[in-house]
Scaffold this motif. Structure first.
Motif, PDB file in Angstrom:
ATOM      1  N   ARG A 151      -1.263  -7.075   2.258  1.00 31.42           N
ATOM      2  CA  ARG A 151      -0.737  -7.332   3.598  1.00 31.42           C
ATOM      3  C   ARG A 151      -1.306  -6.332   4.598  1.00 31.42           C
ATOM      4  NH1 ARG A 151       4.191  -6.946   5.175  1.00 31.42           N
ATOM      5  NH2 ARG A 151       5.140  -5.788   3.455  1.00 31.42           N
ATOM      6  N   SER A 186      -4.704  -7.306   5.507  1.00 33.75           N
ATOM      7  CA  SER A 186      -4.734  -8.518   6.338  1.00 33.75           C
ATOM      8  C   SER A 186      -4.372  -8.220   7.786  1.00 33.75           C
ATOM      9  CB  SER A 186      -3.781  -9.573   5.762  1.00 33.75           C
ATOM     10  OG  SER A 186      -2.424  -9.195   5.978  1.00 33.75           O
ATOM     11  N   ASP A 197      -1.288  -6.558   8.798  1.00 34.00           N
ATOM     12  CA  ASP A 197       0.144  -6.475   9.058  1.00 34.00           C
ATOM     13  C   ASP A 197       0.499  -5.023   9.393  1.00 34.00           C
ATOM     14  OD1 ASP A 197       2.928  -6.204   8.901  1.00 34.00           O
ATOM     15  OD2 ASP A 197       3.108  -7.719   7.325  1.00 34.00           O
TER      16      ASP A 197
END
Length: 206
Positions: free
Chosen positions: A77, A80, A82
């Motif tokens: 995450r 990505s 986040d």
């Protein structure tokens, strides 16, 4: 838009109040109702930041709540983009919890979250810099990060900024501004902030 922008004129009131107890009390009483509504814009993260542990010269975000998410998932995450995952993973690397302690990796993750506007990451990195554990030794950058996070409604950052201004770390000593930001921190839930007012303010209000 910085949530404190409508209150810019109040800084003059705080400055004038330093020499007179009555003015100080009046300025603070006037500030409270004006500050309270926009403080709600800080969101749930601000309310989670109040039970802090001391780290270096400033106050960091609290220990993250336990999570069952595997490290691989958190890392994915973060990669990505986040910002919350980047903050969480950065804190794990900073503290060496579940991963080897790696301050440089923590700093890189905080900067990634900061690029997405995460105020908690701003506070974390600023504390890292101020405590001398960052690759940067520029305390002026720490002050700028604290200020940016404080303007987003982060009570911890407002508290830390007040301390920097009170003590003249990374910036010139400015007691009126220190009092202003400590008062903002108090409204944002940092109850200890008013105990750390600059000496001149404390004497004026005694």
């Amino acid at each position: 838009m910085p949530f404190l922008r409508p209150l810019a004129l109040l800084r003059r009131a705080f400055t004038a109040a330093l020499s007179c107890r009555a003015l100080w009390v009046m300025a603070f009483v006037v500030a409270l109702p004006l500050l309270s509504p926009p403080c709600g814009m800080a969101g749930p993260m601000a309310s989670q930041e109040n039970a802090m542990s001391s780290a270096g010269a400033g106050q960091t975000s609290p220990p993250l709540p336990p999570t069952n998410e595997p490290l691989a998932g958190l890392t994915a995450r973060a990669k990505s983009g986040d910002p919350r995952a980047q903050l969480q993973l950065g804190m794990l690397h900073e503290e060496g919890r579940g991963v080897p302690q790696d301050l440089r990796r923590a700093e890189a993750l905080y900067r990634q979250a900061i690029a997405k506007g995460d105020a908690n990451a701003m506070n974390q990195l600023a504390v890292l810099i101020d405590s001398g554990r960052s690759s940067s030794s520029d305390r002026g950058e720490a002050v700028r990060l604290f200020r940016k996070a404080a303007e987003k409604g982060n009570g911890l950052a407002a508290y830390n900024l007040g301390l920097m201004l009170r003590e003249g770390r990374g910036t010139r000593k400015d007691w009126p501004q220190a009092a202003y930001w400590l008062a903002c921190a108090d409204v944002l839930g940092e109850a200890r902030a008013m105990k750390d007012l600059p000496p001149r303010v404390t004497q004026a209000g005694s």
